[in-house]
Design a protein around this motif. Structure first.
Motif, PDB file in Angstrom:
ATOM      1  N   GLU A   1       1.796   1.792  -0.387  1.00 45.87           N
ATOM      2  CA  GLU A   1       2.148   1.480  -1.771  1.00 45.87           C
ATOM      3  C   GLU A   1       1.877   0.005  -2.076  1.00 45.87           C
ATOM      4  O   GLU A   1       1.401  -0.335  -3.165  1.00 45.87           O
ATOM      5  CB  GLU A   1       3.605   1.833  -2.043  1.00 45.87           C
ATOM      6  CG  GLU A   1       3.855   3.333  -2.072  1.00 45.87           C
ATOM      7  CD  GLU A   1       5.326   3.708  -2.214  1.00 45.87           C
ATOM      8  OE1 GLU A   1       6.210   2.838  -2.023  1.00 45.87           O
ATOM      9  OE2 GLU A   1       5.586   4.888  -2.509  1.00 45.87           O
ATOM     10  N   GLY A   2       2.165  -0.867  -1.115  1.00 46.81           N
ATOM     11  CA  GLY A   2       1.904  -2.296  -1.301  1.00 46.81           C
ATOM     12  C   GLY A   2       0.421  -2.596  -1.449  1.00 46.81           C
ATOM     13  O   GLY A   2       0.019  -3.386  -2.312  1.00 46.81           O
TER      14      GLY A   2
ATOM     15  N   ARG B   1      -0.657  -1.566  -4.860  1.00 44.53           N
ATOM     16  CA  ARG B   1      -0.279  -2.556  -5.882  1.00 44.53           C
ATOM     17  C   ARG B   1      -1.226  -3.758  -5.873  1.00 44.53           C
ATOM     18  O   ARG B   1      -1.622  -4.262  -6.931  1.00 44.53           O
ATOM     19  CB  ARG B   1       1.173  -3.028  -5.675  1.00 44.53           C
ATOM     20  CG  ARG B   1       2.217  -2.001  -6.051  1.00 44.53           C
ATOM     21  CD  ARG B   1       3.622  -2.578  -6.036  1.00 44.53           C
ATOM     22  NE  ARG B   1       4.023  -3.169  -4.773  1.00 44.53           N
ATOM     23  CZ  ARG B   1       4.562  -2.502  -3.753  1.00 44.53           C
ATOM     24  NH1 ARG B   1       4.775  -1.192  -3.843  1.00 44.53           N
ATOM     25  NH2 ARG B   1       4.908  -3.138  -2.646  1.00 44.53           N
ATOM     26  N   THR B   2      -1.596  -4.206  -4.677  1.00 53.22           N
ATOM     27  CA  THR B   2      -2.534  -5.330  -4.573  1.00 53.22           C
ATOM     28  C   THR B   2      -3.871  -4.957  -5.200  1.00 53.22           C
ATOM     29  O   THR B   2      -4.441  -5.733  -5.972  1.00 53.22           O
ATOM     30  CB  THR B   2      -2.714  -5.754  -3.102  1.00 53.22           C
ATOM     31  OG1 THR B   2      -1.455  -6.197  -2.594  1.00 53.22           O
ATOM     32  CG2 THR B   2      -3.741  -6.871  -2.956  1.00 53.22           C
TER      33      THR B   2
ATOM     34  N   ARG C   1      -4.507  -2.644  -7.441  1.00 49.58           N
ATOM     35  CA  ARG C   1      -4.337  -2.443  -8.887  1.00 49.58           C
ATOM     36  C   ARG C   1      -4.231  -3.788  -9.627  1.00 49.58           C
ATOM     37  O   ARG C   1      -4.711  -3.922 -10.750  1.00 49.58           O
ATOM     38  CB  ARG C   1      -3.105  -1.587  -9.153  1.00 49.58           C
ATOM     39  CG  ARG C   1      -2.947  -1.202 -10.611  1.00 49.58           C
ATOM     40  CD  ARG C   1      -1.957  -0.073 -10.822  1.00 49.58           C
ATOM     41  NE  ARG C   1      -2.665   1.202 -10.671  1.00 49.58           N
ATOM     42  CZ  ARG C   1      -2.526   2.037  -9.637  1.00 49.58           C
ATOM     43  NH1 ARG C   1      -1.676   1.771  -8.676  1.00 49.58           N
ATOM     44  NH2 ARG C   1      -3.220   3.145  -9.573  1.00 49.58           N
ATOM     45  N   SER C   2      -3.642  -4.776  -8.985  1.00 50.64           N
ATOM     46  CA  SER C   2      -3.459  -6.082  -9.640  1.00 50.64           C
ATOM     47  C   SER C   2      -4.786  -6.785  -9.926  1.00 50.64           C
ATOM     48  O   SER C   2      -4.831  -7.707 -10.743  1.00 50.64           O
ATOM     49  CB  SER C   2      -2.564  -6.988  -8.789  1.00 50.64           C
ATOM     50  OG  SER C   2      -3.255  -7.445  -7.641  1.00 50.64           O
TER      51      SER C   2
ATOM     52  N   ASP D   1      -4.056  -7.399   3.307  1.00 49.31           N
ATOM     53  CA  ASP D   1      -3.126  -6.265   3.280  1.00 49.31           C
ATOM     54  C   ASP D   1      -3.684  -5.090   4.076  1.00 49.31           C
ATOM     55  O   ASP D   1      -2.962  -4.439   4.837  1.00 49.31           O
ATOM     56  CB  ASP D   1      -2.865  -5.806   1.841  1.00 49.31           C
ATOM     57  CG  ASP D   1      -1.836  -6.644   1.102  1.00 49.31           C
ATOM     58  OD1 ASP D   1      -1.269  -7.586   1.696  1.00 49.31           O
ATOM     59  OD2 ASP D   1      -1.603  -6.341  -0.083  1.00 49.31           O
TER      60      ASP D   1
ATOM     61  N   SER E   1       0.633  -9.379   1.456  1.00 51.03           N
ATOM     62  CA  SER E   1       1.928  -9.110   0.824  1.00 51.03           C
ATOM     63  C   SER E   1       2.786  -8.216   1.710  1.00 51.03           C
ATOM     64  O   SER E   1       3.950  -7.979   1.401  1.00 51.03           O
ATOM     65  CB  SER E   1       1.726  -8.443  -0.541  1.00 51.03           C
ATOM     66  OG  SER E   1       1.208  -7.133  -0.383  1.00 51.03           O
TER      67      SER E   1
ATOM     68  N   LEU F   1      -7.627   2.670  -4.008  1.00 50.82           N
ATOM     69  CA  LEU F   1      -6.422   3.211  -4.638  1.00 50.82           C
ATOM     70  C   LEU F   1      -6.271   4.698  -4.350  1.00 50.82           C
ATOM     71  O   LEU F   1      -5.164   5.166  -4.065  1.00 50.82           O
ATOM     72  CB  LEU F   1      -6.462   2.972  -6.147  1.00 50.82           C
ATOM     73  CG  LEU F   1      -6.006   1.595  -6.586  1.00 50.82           C
ATOM     74  CD1 LEU F   1      -6.401   1.347  -8.028  1.00 50.82           C
ATOM     75  CD2 LEU F   1      -4.512   1.445  -6.395  1.00 50.82           C
TER      76      LEU F   1
ATOM     77  N   GLU G   1      -2.883   5.783  -2.409  1.00 55.24           N
ATOM     78  CA  GLU G   1      -1.916   6.615  -3.130  1.00 55.24           C
ATOM     79  C   GLU G   1      -1.782   7.990  -2.490  1.00 55.24           C
ATOM     80  O   GLU G   1      -0.671   8.513  -2.360  1.00 55.24           O
ATOM     81  CB  GLU G   1      -2.311   6.722  -4.605  1.00 55.24           C
ATOM     82  CG  GLU G   1      -2.113   5.411  -5.343  1.00 55.24           C
ATOM     83  CD  GLU G   1      -2.557   5.469  -6.789  1.00 55.24           C
ATOM     84  OE1 GLU G   1      -3.050   6.536  -7.254  1.00 55.24           O
ATOM     85  OE2 GLU G   1      -2.403   4.443  -7.480  1.00 55.24           O
TER      86      GLU G   1
ATOM     87  N   GLU H   1       5.623   2.354   2.523  1.00 56.02           N
ATOM     88  CA  GLU H   1       5.748   1.069   1.826  1.00 56.02           C
ATOM     89  C   GLU H   1       4.463   0.251   1.934  1.00 56.02           C
ATOM     90  O   GLU H   1       4.059  -0.418   0.982  1.00 56.02           O
ATOM     91  CB  GLU H   1       6.931   0.283   2.373  1.00 56.02           C
ATOM     92  CG  GLU H   1       8.270   0.884   2.006  1.00 56.02           C
ATOM     93  CD  GLU H   1       9.456   0.141   2.613  1.00 56.02           C
ATOM     94  OE1 GLU H   1       9.244  -0.860   3.340  1.00 56.02           O
ATOM     95  OE2 GLU H   1      10.596   0.569   2.370  1.00 56.02           O
TER      96      GLU H   1
END
Length: 169
Positions: free
Chosen positions: A124-125, A128-129, A131-132, A37, A101, A153, A157, A121
């Motif tokens: 943010e993607g 999310r990766t 954070r997962s 990513d 992703s 992060l 962010e 986007e």
């Protein structure tokens, strides 16, 4: 005659850092997605730096350069953490395309504000990766990976927020 000690093989199963091989594999797989990513977002941001036009050219050209430079500097620590966990870091476009992703950069450069929206986007993607991965990292008490994720992060962010602010009327 006594046998000479045999050096341990340098492979993932001989690593003893207090994290099981199963957990190291899961974390490395997640970090590989984060690396993909990050590299995909780097390439998109660099593409937009080269191809931005319009009245916001100077602002966006400079902003995109700062952003792609930060992303470029982020890929090495992610890849090196994967290696520290005893796994091979992905490093080909084919692997990144499979793992990421995020969509690839558009083949035709969009208008400047569409570039900004795409980058929002993207950041943010990536967030999310990152954070997962926390559940697996926390379960394994993998503080170095947690620190890396926290740093990433924070950057993604904050960058998404700054880019989003350009889209407001």
């Amino acid at each position: 005659m006594a046998k000479k000690p045999v050096a341990a093989k340098s492979n993932a199963s001989s690593i003893n850092i207090g994290i099981s091989e199963k957990d190291r594999a899961a974390i490395a797989a997640g970090l590989s997605k984060l690396l993909a990513d990050t590299y995909t977002l780097y390439l998109t941001t660099h593409n937009f730096h080269w191809n931005v036009t319009g009245p916001m050219f100077n602002t966006l050209h400079t902003m995109f350069m700062a952003q792609y430079t930060e992303l470029w500097n982020a890929v090495d620590p992610i890849a090196e953490r994967i290696r520290s966990l005893g796994h091979v870091a992905p490093g080909s476009y084919a692997q990144f395309a499979q793992l990421s992703s995020l969509p690839d950069a558009p083949t035709q450069p969009p208008k400047a504000l569409e570039m900004v929206r795409i980058l929002v986007e993207g950041h943010e993607g990536v967030a999310r990766t990152a954070r997962s991965l926390f559940a697996a990292v926390d379960k394994a008490s993998d503080e170095p990976s947690a620190d890396l994720l926290t740093q990433r992060l924070t950057v993604h962010e904050q960058t998404a927020w700054m880019l989003r602010s350009l889209l407001e009327d």
